[in-house]
Design a protein around this motif. Sequence first.
Motif, PDB file in Angstrom:
ATOM      1  N   ALA A  86       0.833  -1.213   0.000  1.00 18.13           N
ATOM      2  CA  ALA A  86       0.000   0.000   0.000  1.00 18.13           C
ATOM      3  C   ALA A  86       0.864   1.259   0.000  1.00 18.13           C
ATOM      4  O   ALA A  86       0.585   2.222  -0.726  1.00 18.13           O
ATOM      5  CB  ALA A  86      -0.929   0.000   1.209  1.00 18.13           C
ATOM      6  N   GLY A  87       1.928   1.264   0.823  1.00 19.84           N
ATOM      7  CA  GLY A  87       2.796   2.438   0.859  1.00 19.84           C
ATOM      8  C   GLY A  87       3.476   2.689  -0.475  1.00 19.84           C
ATOM      9  O   GLY A  87       3.561   3.837  -0.942  1.00 19.84           O
ATOM     10  N   TYR A  88       3.941   1.606  -1.125  1.00 21.67           N
ATOM     11  CA  TYR A  88       4.582   1.749  -2.429  1.00 21.67           C
ATOM     12  C   TYR A  88       3.563   2.204  -3.481  1.00 21.67           C
ATOM     13  O   TYR A  88       3.855   3.048  -4.331  1.00 21.67           O
ATOM     14  CB  TYR A  88       5.207   0.412  -2.812  1.00 21.67           C
ATOM     15  CG  TYR A  88       6.156   0.461  -3.985  1.00 21.67           C
ATOM     16  CD1 TYR A  88       6.585   1.677  -4.530  1.00 21.67           C
ATOM     17  CD2 TYR A  88       6.633  -0.718  -4.556  1.00 21.67           C
ATOM     18  CE1 TYR A  88       7.468   1.709  -5.607  1.00 21.67           C
ATOM     19  CE2 TYR A  88       7.515  -0.694  -5.635  1.00 21.67           C
ATOM     20  CZ  TYR A  88       7.919   0.517  -6.162  1.00 21.67           C
ATOM     21  OH  TYR A  88       8.783   0.547  -7.231  1.00 21.67           O
ATOM     22  N   CYS A  92       3.668   5.568  -5.858  1.00 22.95           N
ATOM     23  CA  CYS A  92       3.559   5.519  -7.320  1.00 22.95           C
ATOM     24  C   CYS A  92       2.398   6.370  -7.816  1.00 22.95           C
ATOM     25  O   CYS A  92       2.503   7.065  -8.838  1.00 22.95           O
ATOM     26  CB  CYS A  92       3.383   4.077  -7.787  1.00 22.95           C
ATOM     27  SG  CYS A  92       4.808   3.010  -7.466  1.00 22.95           S
ATOM     28  N   ALA A  93       1.266   6.316  -7.101  1.00 26.19           N
ATOM     29  CA  ALA A  93       0.081   7.058  -7.543  1.00 26.19           C
ATOM     30  C   ALA A  93       0.301   8.560  -7.478  1.00 26.19           C
ATOM     31  O   ALA A  93      -0.243   9.309  -8.288  1.00 26.19           O
ATOM     32  CB  ALA A  93      -1.124   6.667  -6.689  1.00 26.19           C
ATOM     33  N   GLY A 107       2.132   1.641 -10.250  1.00 27.59           N
ATOM     34  CA  GLY A 107       1.037   1.788  -9.303  1.00 27.59           C
ATOM     35  C   GLY A 107      -0.114   0.825  -9.536  1.00 27.59           C
ATOM     36  O   GLY A 107      -0.544   0.116  -8.599  1.00 27.59           O
ATOM     37  N   PRO A 108      -0.673   0.754 -10.767  1.00 19.75           N
ATOM     38  CA  PRO A 108      -1.789  -0.177 -10.999  1.00 19.75           C
ATOM     39  C   PRO A 108      -1.435  -1.633 -10.707  1.00 19.75           C
ATOM     40  O   PRO A 108      -2.282  -2.410 -10.249  1.00 19.75           O
ATOM     41  CB  PRO A 108      -2.108   0.035 -12.489  1.00 19.75           C
ATOM     42  CG  PRO A 108      -1.640   1.432 -12.775  1.00 19.75           C
ATOM     43  CD  PRO A 108      -0.416   1.611 -11.928  1.00 19.75           C
ATOM     44  N   VAL A 109      -0.195  -2.039 -10.972  1.00 22.10           N
ATOM     45  CA  VAL A 109       0.225  -3.418 -10.695  1.00 22.10           C
ATOM     46  C   VAL A 109       0.184  -3.685  -9.193  1.00 22.10           C
ATOM     47  O   VAL A 109      -0.293  -4.745  -8.738  1.00 22.10           O
ATOM     48  CB  VAL A 109       1.640  -3.654 -11.259  1.00 22.10           C
ATOM     49  CG1 VAL A 109       2.112  -5.070 -10.927  1.00 22.10           C
ATOM     50  CG2 VAL A 109       1.671  -3.410 -12.757  1.00 22.10           C
ATOM     51  N   LEU A 110       0.680  -2.733  -8.429  1.00 24.48           N
ATOM     52  CA  LEU A 110       0.660  -2.898  -6.972  1.00 24.48           C
ATOM     53  C   LEU A 110      -0.761  -2.923  -6.438  1.00 24.48           C
ATOM     54  O   LEU A 110      -1.086  -3.695  -5.526  1.00 24.48           O
ATOM     55  CB  LEU A 110       1.450  -1.758  -6.320  1.00 24.48           C
ATOM     56  CG  LEU A 110       2.957  -1.747  -6.611  1.00 24.48           C
ATOM     57  CD1 LEU A 110       3.565  -0.409  -6.235  1.00 24.48           C
ATOM     58  CD2 LEU A 110       3.645  -2.879  -5.847  1.00 24.48           C
TER      59      LEU A 110
END
Length: 487
Positions: A86-88, A92-93, A107-110
Motif C-alpha cells: 500500500a505504501g509503495y 507511485c500514484a 502503481g496499478p500493478v501494486l
Amino acid sequence: MNDNNDNNDNNDNVRGRVDALVAAGRPAEARAIARTALDTDGPDAGLFLALARAHLAEDDDDHDDDAERVFREGLDACPDDISLLAGYAELCARTDAMDRPGRHARGPVLLARLRELAPHSPELLRAQAAGSSVSTSAKDSVSARRVQSFDAARVFAEAPTPQAAAAQAAQWAAEAPRDLRLAVLAETTGALAAAGRTWSRLLLRRGLEYRFAVVVVVAVLIVLRITVLPGVPFGVATGVGLLLGLPFLGLRQQLRGARERAAERLAAAVTAAVPGDEAGVGGDGFEPPELPPVPRVTPREYAFAGAGLALLLAVGVTAYASSLAYPRYDIVAHDTFRGLQGIDLREEFDPFGAVPDSEREASTARVYVADDAAPDAAAEYLVAVTTGDFHEMRESYVYDGNGLVPEDTAGVGIVHDTWRAEAGPYGAWMRCLRYTEAATDTPRAMCVWGDKGSIGMVLFTAADKNRDAAEETARSIGTDFLRPAED
C-alpha cells in the motif's frame, strides 16, 4: 521462540522511535536508526515501511527515489506485506507520470496485487484514493494547530482549574513520552495555565465568538461610514479590526512555541531510549486516555460561518445600495440676488454640457450685476449649478481636475493661489482659487464643488486675500441656490 518474540518487541520499539523522530522533524536520525536495526536484526516489513516514510518526510525527489528503493528491498524480503504494498502504491500514484513514468506505471500493478491479498482493507482504500487530486486522508486531516487547540480547550473546559488541567496533561505525557499529541497538549496547557494568560485561555475556548464579535464591530463601522459618516475614512474600520485581532497573534505565538517545545521533548525522549525500553511507559499501571478524534468542522463553526456570511451579505448589500444612492436637490434660480439683477447665461455659457447625467432643465447658470451697471462692467457673481445622479463622484474629480468643471482661469486671468477648501455645500468636496481677471483687472475668487447629487461653480469679486472668507462666500452662495429636495 523467545528470541523471535524479543526480536519482534525490539523491532516494534525501534519503529516507535523512528516514527517519533519523524514526527519531531528529525527524519535523518530516524533513517539512521531504522537502517542500523535492519542491518543488525535482519529484514522486517514494519522497519522497511518506517524507513521509507522517513525518506518521504523530506519531500524531495532524491529521497522519493530512496524511498522507492526501500519499498522494493522490503517487498523482496516480504512480498505479500500489505502495508508495504500500500505504501509503495501510494508513492507511485502520487508520482508525476511525466517525471517518473516507470514508477507511475507500477502503481496499478501494486493495486492489483493488493486487491488479491486484501480486497476490502483500509490499506487498499487509502492507496486507491492516493491517485485522486485530494486523497481521502488529506480530506479528513486537520492541521496540527487545530488538533492542539481542540485538545487544550477540551482539557481546560473539563478541569476545575487551569493548573489542574496542566498537571493532568503533564501526567499523561509523562506516561507516554513518545506520543507527540500528548506532548503538545502538556506543553500547551502548561504555557497557558501560567499567570497572566487568562486572555489567551479565553481566546482558545471562545475564539469563534471573539472573531464574530470583531467582524460585527468592523461591519458596524463600515455601515456607519457608508451611511451617516461619509467623512470617516474606511481605514478606521480596518485599523479597529487589526487592533482587535492582535490578541490572536499572541495566542498563535504561544501555540507555536508549545509545539516546538513538544517536538524537542519527543526527540529527547526517543534519543534517550534504549532497546527493550517499553515505549517509556511508567510502571504504575496508569495509562493515558485515548484522545478523541478532532472534527474538521464542528456545528458551532458552521453556525458562526453562516452568521458571518449573512452579515457579510448585509454589509455588501448596504454598501452597494449606498454606492448607488445620491442626495436629491432642488435648484433655486434667483432672478435677483443680494440686490443684483440676474441674467441667464445658459444659451451662451453651459459649463456642465459634458457632464454625464446632467440635464439642462436641472441646471442654471447666471451672472448678477447692478441695475445701473455699465455694459462692460464686471459681474459681481457668476453662479452655475447642476443636479443629477452623480453617485460615482469622487474626491479626485474635484481636486485633481478631470474636466467636469473648469479648474483654472487660463486665458482670462492670472492665478495667484489655489487650494483644497473645506467641505462645500452639504458636505461636498470643494476647490478654490484666486485670480485677477484680465479684461477688467478685477480681483476674483472661484470655487467649484461636487457631491453625488450636485456640481457647482461660483465666481465672485474678492479683494480680500483671506482663504476662509472666500470659502465661506462660496458655501453661502451654494446653499442659496441648492436646497435638499422635499420628497
